[in-house]
Scaffold this active site. Structure first.
Site, PDB file in Angstrom:
ATOM      1  N   LYS A 203       0.751  -1.088  -0.091  1.00  6.04           N
ATOM      2  CA  LYS A 203      -0.076  -0.217   0.089  1.00  6.04           C
ATOM      3  C   LYS A 203       0.981   1.141  -0.025  1.00  6.04           C
ATOM      4  O   LYS A 203       0.828   2.085   0.982  1.00  6.04           O
ATOM      5  CB  LYS A 203      -0.710  -0.035   1.301  1.00  6.04           C
ATOM      6  CG  LYS A 203      -1.951  -1.210   1.074  1.00  6.04           C
ATOM      7  CD  LYS A 203      -3.100  -0.965   2.338  1.00  6.04           C
ATOM      8  CE  LYS A 203      -4.002  -2.120   1.944  1.00  6.04           C
ATOM      9  NZ  LYS A 203      -3.433  -3.710   2.370  1.00  6.04           N
TER      10      LYS A 203
ATOM     11  N   ILE B  37       5.754  10.696  -2.643  1.00  9.64           N
ATOM     12  CA  ILE B  37       5.974  11.542  -3.730  1.00  9.64           C
ATOM     13  C   ILE B  37       6.225  10.742  -4.970  1.00  9.64           C
ATOM     14  O   ILE B  37       6.771   9.619  -4.669  1.00  9.64           O
ATOM     15  CB  ILE B  37       6.999  12.599  -3.619  1.00  9.64           C
ATOM     16  CG1 ILE B  37       8.437  12.181  -3.372  1.00  9.64           C
ATOM     17  CG2 ILE B  37       6.723  13.411  -2.287  1.00  9.64           C
ATOM     18  CD1 ILE B  37       9.605  12.841  -3.363  1.00  9.64           C
TER      19      ILE B  37
HETATM   20  O1  C5P Z   1      -7.745 -12.870   7.524  1.00 10.73           O
HETATM   21  P1  C5P Z   1      -8.459 -12.377   6.316  1.00 10.73           P
HETATM   22  O2  C5P Z   1      -8.707 -13.317   5.434  1.00 10.73           O
HETATM   23  O3  C5P Z   1      -9.678 -11.443   6.730  1.00 10.73           O
HETATM   24  O4  C5P Z   1      -7.255 -11.496   5.631  1.00 10.73           O
HETATM   25  C1  C5P Z   1      -7.693 -10.631   4.749  1.00 10.73           C
HETATM   26  C2  C5P Z   1      -6.279 -10.095   4.069  1.00 10.73           C
HETATM   27  O5  C5P Z   1      -6.595  -9.106   3.281  1.00 10.73           O
HETATM   28  C3  C5P Z   1      -5.321  -9.294   5.326  1.00 10.73           C
HETATM   29  O6  C5P Z   1      -3.940  -9.508   4.770  1.00 10.73           O
HETATM   30  C4  C5P Z   1      -5.766  -7.957   5.102  1.00 10.73           C
HETATM   31  O7  C5P Z   1      -4.677  -7.209   5.480  1.00 10.73           O
HETATM   32  C5  C5P Z   1      -5.979  -7.663   3.735  1.00 10.73           C
HETATM   33  N1  C5P Z   1      -6.931  -6.624   3.247  1.00 10.73           N
HETATM   34  C6  C5P Z   1      -8.349  -6.311   3.610  1.00 10.73           C
HETATM   35  N2  C5P Z   1      -9.043  -5.369   3.326  1.00 10.73           N
HETATM   36  C7  C5P Z   1      -8.536  -4.667   2.343  1.00 10.73           C
HETATM   37  C8  C5P Z   1      -7.244  -4.951   1.906  1.00 10.73           C
HETATM   38  C9  C5P Z   1      -6.459  -5.856   2.315  1.00 10.73           C
HETATM   39  O8  C5P Z   1      -8.874  -7.192   4.693  1.00 10.73           O
HETATM   40  N3  C5P Z   1      -9.196  -3.741   2.107  1.00 10.73           N
END
Ligand code: C5P
Length: 232
Positions: A62, A66
Site C-alpha cells: 500500500k 512523492i
Molecule cells: O484474514 P483475512 O482473510 O480477513 O485477511 C484478509 C487479508 O486481506 C489481510 O491480509 C488484510 O490485510 C487484507 N486486506 C483487507 N482489506 C483490504 C485490503 C487488504 O482485509 N481492504
C-alpha cells in the site's frame, strides 16, 4: 482456480510462513505478503525466495509517497519478479507506479478505500464524498491511469467492474467460506459469490492460515470457487 486464490501470509515468523507454504503444497500458487510479514518476518526476503521457488507473490505494501519515490520503489519491487503490488489509488501515485512498473510483469493494484472505513471515517479523513462515491471516483481514476487492477471489497466488485471494464484485475479480501468465523471483517462474501460479482482473485488469510488443517481449508475454498456454489 489455483492461480485465483491468494493466501495471505499474515504471520510474524518466517518459520511459520514456510510451514504454511509447505502444508499447502501444490494446491496454492499465490501468496500475499503484507505489513506483518514484510516488516515482522523479513517478508521481502521470503517473497523473493518464494518467487525463486516458482510461486507468485503479491507484496501488499500500500505505497503512497512523492512520485519519484513511488516510481523508484515500484521499479525495485518489479525487478524481483513479483506478480502484484498495492499502492494507494491516488491519481499521481498510480501514474508514478505505472512508470515504475513499465516493461515488467508486475500488476499494480490500486487500493481505493480501505474496507475498514465507513462513511463517517471517510468524512473524518476530509473527503467530500461517501464511501461508495469515493470508490467509484478512484475506480475511474485507476482506469485512466492504466493501472493493472484494484483491491475492492466483494460488495464493491460489481460496481467497480462496470467502471473499469472486463480486463482489469479485481482482488477481493473479506472472503469467508461456509461456516467460517468472520473475524474483524464486517462485510464478507463467499468465494463463489465474489467471483460471480466480478472478482478475478480472492485473498484469504485467517480461514486458511489459522485452520487446524490449512491444506483442507484451502481445498474447500478452491472447491467452492470451482463449484460456483457454497458447499454445506
Ligand atoms: O484474514 P483475512 O482473510 O480477513 O485477511 C484478509 C487479508 O486481506 C489481510 O491480509 C488484510 O490485510 C487484507 N486486506 C483487507 N482489506 C483490504 C485490503 C487488504 O482485509 N481492504
Amino acid at each position: 482456480m489455483g492461480g485465483q486464490l491468494i493466501v495471505g501470509l499474515d504471520v510474524s515468523s518466517r518459520a511459520v510462513a514456510e510451514a504454511i507454504v509447505t502444508a499447502l503444497g501444490d494446491d496454492v500458487q499465490f501468496y500475499k505478503i503484507g505489513y506483518q510479514c514484510f516488516y515482522g518476518a523479513d517478508g521481502f526476503a521470503l517473497g523473493k525466495d518464494l518467487i525463486a521457488a516458482g510461486k507468485q507473490v503479491f507484496f501488499d505494501l500500500k505505497l503512497l509517497d512523492i512520485d519519484n519515490t513511488v516510481e523508484k520503489g515500484v521499479a525495485a519491487i518489479a525487478a524481483t519478479g513479483a506478480a502484484m503490488l498495492t499502492v494507494h489509488a491516488y491519481p499521481q501515485c498510480m501514474r508514478a507506479a505505472m512508470r515504475g512498473a513499465a516493461g515488467s510483469d508486475l500488476t499494480v493494484l490500486g487500493v481505493s478505500v480501505l474496507t475498514s472505513m465507513d462513511d463517517e471515517d471517510v468524512a473524518e479523513a476530509g473527503f467530500a464524498r461517501d464511501t461508495a462515491g469515493l470508490v467509484a471516483l478512484r475506480a475511474q481514476q485507476a482506469r485512466d491511469a492504466g493501472i493493472g487492477g484494484l483491491v475492492a471489497s466483494p460488495h464493491e466488485a460489481e460496481m467497480v467492474r462496470t467502471i473499469v471494464g472486463p480486463k482489469l484485475a479485481i482482488v477481493t479480501p473479506g472472503i469467508r467460506p461456509a461456516g467460517a468465523d468472520h473475524g474483524d471483517q464486517k462485510r464478507v462474501m463467499g468465494p463463489a459469490e465474489a467471483l460471480a460479482a466480478g472478482a478475478t482473485h480472492l485473498v484469504v488469510a485467517r480461514p486458511i492460515i489459522q485452520a487446524a488443517d490449512p491444506a483442507a481449508a484451502a481445498r474447500a475454498i478452491l472447491a467452492e470457487m470451482a463449484g460456483g456454489v457454497r458447499v454445506a
